[in-house]
Write a protein that holds these residues in place. Structure first.
Motif, PDB file in Angstrom:
ATOM      1  N   LEU A 131       0.795  -1.365   0.050  1.00  0.00           N
ATOM      2  CA  LEU A 131       0.024  -0.100   0.144  1.00  0.00           C
ATOM      3  C   LEU A 131       0.879   1.267   0.206  1.00  0.00           C
ATOM      4  CD1 LEU A 131      -2.897  -0.856   2.632  1.00  0.00           C
ATOM      5  CD2 LEU A 131      -2.684  -1.473   0.327  1.00  0.00           C
ATOM      6  N   GLY A 132       2.105   1.162  -0.109  1.00  0.00           N
ATOM      7  CA  GLY A 132       3.201   2.248   0.010  1.00  0.00           C
ATOM      8  C   GLY A 132       3.495   2.432   1.307  1.00  0.00           C
ATOM      9  N   GLU A 133       3.401   1.223   2.184  1.00  0.00           N
ATOM     10  CA  GLU A 133       3.633   1.355   3.575  1.00  0.00           C
ATOM     11  C   GLU A 133       5.330   1.729   3.819  1.00  0.00           C
ATOM     12  OE1 GLU A 133       2.985  -3.161   3.408  1.00  0.00           O
ATOM     13  OE2 GLU A 133       2.262  -1.254   2.319  1.00  0.00           O
ATOM     14  N   THR A 134       5.799   2.017   4.886  1.00  0.00           N
ATOM     15  CA  THR A 134       7.013   1.783   5.308  1.00  0.00           C
ATOM     16  C   THR A 134       7.112   0.781   6.374  1.00  0.00           C
ATOM     17  OG1 THR A 134       7.744   4.138   4.926  1.00  0.00           O
ATOM     18  CG2 THR A 134       9.030   3.214   6.380  1.00  0.00           C
ATOM     19  N   LEU A 135       6.173   0.640   7.174  1.00  0.00           N
ATOM     20  CA  LEU A 135       5.938  -0.389   8.283  1.00  0.00           C
ATOM     21  C   LEU A 135       5.000  -1.218   8.019  1.00  0.00           C
ATOM     22  CD1 LEU A 135       7.540  -1.128  10.848  1.00  0.00           C
ATOM     23  CD2 LEU A 135       5.921   0.211  12.078  1.00  0.00           C
ATOM     24  N   ARG A 136       4.991  -2.530   7.851  1.00  0.00           N
ATOM     25  CA  ARG A 136       3.865  -3.534   7.793  1.00  0.00           C
ATOM     26  C   ARG A 136       3.778  -4.317   9.113  1.00  0.00           C
ATOM     27  NH1 ARG A 136       2.190  -7.667   2.959  1.00  0.00           N
ATOM     28  NH2 ARG A 136       1.980  -5.685   2.016  1.00  0.00           N
ATOM     29  N   VAL A 137       2.715  -4.046   9.960  1.00  0.00           N
ATOM     30  CA  VAL A 137       2.571  -4.828  11.048  1.00  0.00           C
ATOM     31  C   VAL A 137       1.439  -5.984  10.865  1.00  0.00           C
ATOM     32  CG1 VAL A 137       1.954  -4.305  13.612  1.00  0.00           C
ATOM     33  CG2 VAL A 137       3.085  -2.653  12.289  1.00  0.00           C
ATOM     34  N   VAL A 138       1.724  -7.085  11.510  1.00  0.00           N
ATOM     35  CA  VAL A 138       0.640  -8.153  11.462  1.00  0.00           C
ATOM     36  C   VAL A 138       0.271  -8.371  12.851  1.00  0.00           C
ATOM     37  CG1 VAL A 138       0.288 -10.727  10.672  1.00  0.00           C
ATOM     38  CG2 VAL A 138       1.778  -9.112   9.369  1.00  0.00           C
ATOM     39  N   LEU A 139      -0.805  -8.419  13.163  1.00  0.00           N
ATOM     40  CA  LEU A 139      -1.436  -8.725  14.464  1.00  0.00           C
ATOM     41  C   LEU A 139      -2.220  -9.884  14.708  1.00  0.00           C
ATOM     42  CD1 LEU A 139      -2.116  -5.516  13.522  1.00  0.00           C
ATOM     43  CD2 LEU A 139      -2.432  -5.269  16.135  1.00  0.00           C
ATOM     44  N   MET A 140      -2.021 -10.660  15.746  1.00  0.00           N
ATOM     45  CA  MET A 140      -2.651 -11.878  15.907  1.00  0.00           C
ATOM     46  C   MET A 140      -3.095 -12.037  17.482  1.00  0.00           C
ATOM     47  SD  MET A 140      -1.599 -15.895  15.653  1.00  0.00           S
ATOM     48  CE  MET A 140      -1.553 -16.098  17.467  1.00  0.00           C
ATOM     49  N   ALA A 141      -4.334 -12.427  17.848  1.00  0.00           N
ATOM     50  CA  ALA A 141      -4.930 -12.443  19.226  1.00  0.00           C
ATOM     51  C   ALA A 141      -4.430 -13.919  19.703  1.00  0.00           C
ATOM     52  CB  ALA A 141      -6.456 -12.696  19.299  1.00  0.00           C
ATOM     53  N   VAL A 142      -4.198 -14.040  20.862  1.00  0.00           N
ATOM     54  CA  VAL A 142      -3.929 -15.345  21.483  1.00  0.00           C
ATOM     55  C   VAL A 142      -4.914 -16.205  21.448  1.00  0.00           C
ATOM     56  CG1 VAL A 142      -2.583 -14.143  23.344  1.00  0.00           C
ATOM     57  CG2 VAL A 142      -4.964 -14.524  23.775  1.00  0.00           C
ATOM     58  N   THR A 143      -6.117 -16.002  20.991  1.00  0.00           N
ATOM     59  CA  THR A 143      -7.131 -16.974  20.893  1.00  0.00           C
ATOM     60  C   THR A 143      -7.254 -17.673  19.422  1.00  0.00           C
ATOM     61  OG1 THR A 143      -8.543 -14.873  20.338  1.00  0.00           O
ATOM     62  CG2 THR A 143      -8.882 -15.996  22.314  1.00  0.00           C
ATOM     63  N   GLU A 144      -6.295 -17.235  18.515  1.00  0.00           N
ATOM     64  CA  GLU A 144      -6.159 -17.509  17.146  1.00  0.00           C
ATOM     65  C   GLU A 144      -5.462 -18.871  17.050  1.00  0.00           C
ATOM     66  OE1 GLU A 144      -6.308 -14.469  14.222  1.00  0.00           O
ATOM     67  OE2 GLU A 144      -6.009 -13.165  15.746  1.00  0.00           O
ATOM     68  N   GLY A 145      -4.422 -19.131  17.931  1.00  0.00           N
ATOM     69  CA  GLY A 145      -3.706 -20.473  17.800  1.00  0.00           C
ATOM     70  C   GLY A 145      -2.376 -20.085  17.355  1.00  0.00           C
ATOM     71  N   GLU A 146      -1.417 -21.038  18.002  1.00  0.00           N
ATOM     72  CA  GLU A 146       0.069 -20.694  17.845  1.00  0.00           C
ATOM     73  C   GLU A 146       0.382 -20.950  16.458  1.00  0.00           C
ATOM     74  OE1 GLU A 146      -1.198 -22.735  19.843  1.00  0.00           O
ATOM     75  OE2 GLU A 146      -0.776 -22.187  21.871  1.00  0.00           O
ATOM     76  N   ASP A 147      -0.173 -21.731  15.518  1.00  0.00           N
ATOM     77  CA  ASP A 147       0.143 -22.232  14.287  1.00  0.00           C
ATOM     78  C   ASP A 147      -0.136 -21.377  13.243  1.00  0.00           C
ATOM     79  OD1 ASP A 147      -2.431 -22.633  14.478  1.00  0.00           O
ATOM     80  OD2 ASP A 147      -2.397 -24.706  13.316  1.00  0.00           O
ATOM     81  N   LYS A 148      -0.887 -20.398  13.514  1.00  0.00           N
ATOM     82  CA  LYS A 148      -1.389 -19.175  12.669  1.00  0.00           C
ATOM     83  C   LYS A 148      -0.325 -18.777  11.690  1.00  0.00           C
ATOM     84  CE  LYS A 148      -5.393 -16.603  11.778  1.00  0.00           C
ATOM     85  NZ  LYS A 148      -6.782 -16.398  12.403  1.00  0.00           N
ATOM     86  N   PRO A 149       0.854 -18.412  12.080  1.00  0.00           N
ATOM     87  CA  PRO A 149       2.042 -17.989  11.064  1.00  0.00           C
ATOM     88  C   PRO A 149       2.374 -19.223  10.035  1.00  0.00           C
ATOM     89  CG  PRO A 149       2.497 -17.451  13.429  1.00  0.00           C
ATOM     90  CD  PRO A 149       1.423 -18.245  13.471  1.00  0.00           C
ATOM     91  N   LEU A 150       2.276 -20.437  10.436  1.00  0.00           N
ATOM     92  CA  LEU A 150       2.287 -21.321   9.307  1.00  0.00           C
ATOM     93  C   LEU A 150       1.197 -21.701   8.637  1.00  0.00           C
ATOM     94  CD1 LEU A 150       3.823 -24.233  11.825  1.00  0.00           C
ATOM     95  CD2 LEU A 150       4.906 -22.171  10.738  1.00  0.00           C
ATOM     96  N   LYS A 151       0.177 -21.264   8.907  1.00  0.00           N
ATOM     97  CA  LYS A 151      -0.954 -21.246   7.998  1.00  0.00           C
ATOM     98  C   LYS A 151      -1.009 -20.066   7.016  1.00  0.00           C
ATOM     99  CE  LYS A 151      -4.318 -23.662  10.973  1.00  0.00           C
ATOM    100  NZ  LYS A 151      -5.443 -23.722  11.741  1.00  0.00           N
ATOM    101  N   TYR A 152      -0.491 -18.794   7.423  1.00  0.00           N
ATOM    102  CA  TYR A 152      -0.419 -17.569   6.683  1.00  0.00           C
ATOM    103  C   TYR A 152       0.802 -17.104   6.458  1.00  0.00           C
ATOM    104  CZ  TYR A 152      -5.538 -17.975   7.586  1.00  0.00           C
ATOM    105  OH  TYR A 152      -6.698 -18.566   7.578  1.00  0.00           O
TER     106      TYR A 152
END
Length: 240
Positions: A131-152
């Protein structure tokens, strides 16, 4: 032209527009922070706290929030006292650089130094669009599961900063933070991970500080953007 070629052409066109927007914003002294997460991660509440903290500190910030429908998030964020605008995507599951540029035209306050863009709640399609960003931040709640980074892996692999949200629920959710760190660093080695809780204010100052560091030229950790594995057909921006 096959669908894959069309998709790559659309992404390439978006990348060119994003680079142009990033340059224009830089000349105006504006740093864009792109916030990505799944729906329900607590992104809006945390961003509202960050905006309020910036206003308290006299930092000129603004926010653009995207959603498929309703202006509910803009109303919530505006309570911070910062300038806020809503961008409705009319069903599109991600933001594109052309939409951001069009929405900013004639609106962005001249003294803005950091512009937060709250992307559509989705970790698939938005990850492929700069989007023309300088900083990209990805957020995840603790309720979503520890394996989310591997899924996405595209979303987490392209992040400058990863933020864990709703940490006050880590115990009841049985969240294994060590395993989450391992999974994040498997797809994005060395990326910083910040713990946050909008309810208590934990992590709010850190997120604002990282945005200001990006504004001031501190280079964030940035791996090359991961490949775009999704098969969503971006029919919103036809190729000429």
């Amino acid at each position: 032209m096959c669908r894959s070629d069309v998709r790559q052409a659309v992404l390439a066109k978006n990348d060119d527009l994003a680079a142009s927007l990033r340059g224009d914003l830089a000349r105006q002294g504006v740093t864009l922070v792109n916030l990505l997460s799944s729906p329900g991660s607590g992104k809006t509440e945390l961003l509202g706290r960050v905006l309020a903290r910036a206003v308290e500190r006299g930092v000129p910030v603004a926010a653009l929030t995207a959603d498929l429908a309703t202006e509910n998030d803009a109303v919530r964020l505006a309570r911070s006292g910062a300038p806020v605008q809503q961008l409705l995507t009319d069903g599109l599951c991600h933001l594109e650089a052309r939409q951001v540029r069009a929405r900013l035209a004639g609106w962005l306050p001249g003294d803005t130094s950091v512009l937060f863009v709250e992307n559509v709640g989705n970790l698939v399609c938005p990850a492929a669009y700069d989007l023309g960003e300088t900083l990209r931040v990805v957020l995840m709640a603790v309720t979503e599961g520890e394996d989310k980074p591997l899924k996405y892996p595209t979303a987490f692999g392209s992040a400058h900063l990863v933020v864990i949200t709703k940490t006050d629920l880590a115990g009841p959710a049985g969240f294994d933070e060590s395993l989450f760190h391992e999974n994040v660093h498997q797809v994005n080695p060395g990326v910083e991970i910040v713990r946050s809780c909008a309810r208590t204010g934990s992590g709010v100052g850190t997120l604002l500080d990282r945005a200001l560091a990006a504004r001031d030229g501190v280079p964030p950790h940035r791996p090359p953007l991961a490949p775009h594995p999704h098969v969503h057909h971006p029919d919103s921006a036809p190729v000429a």
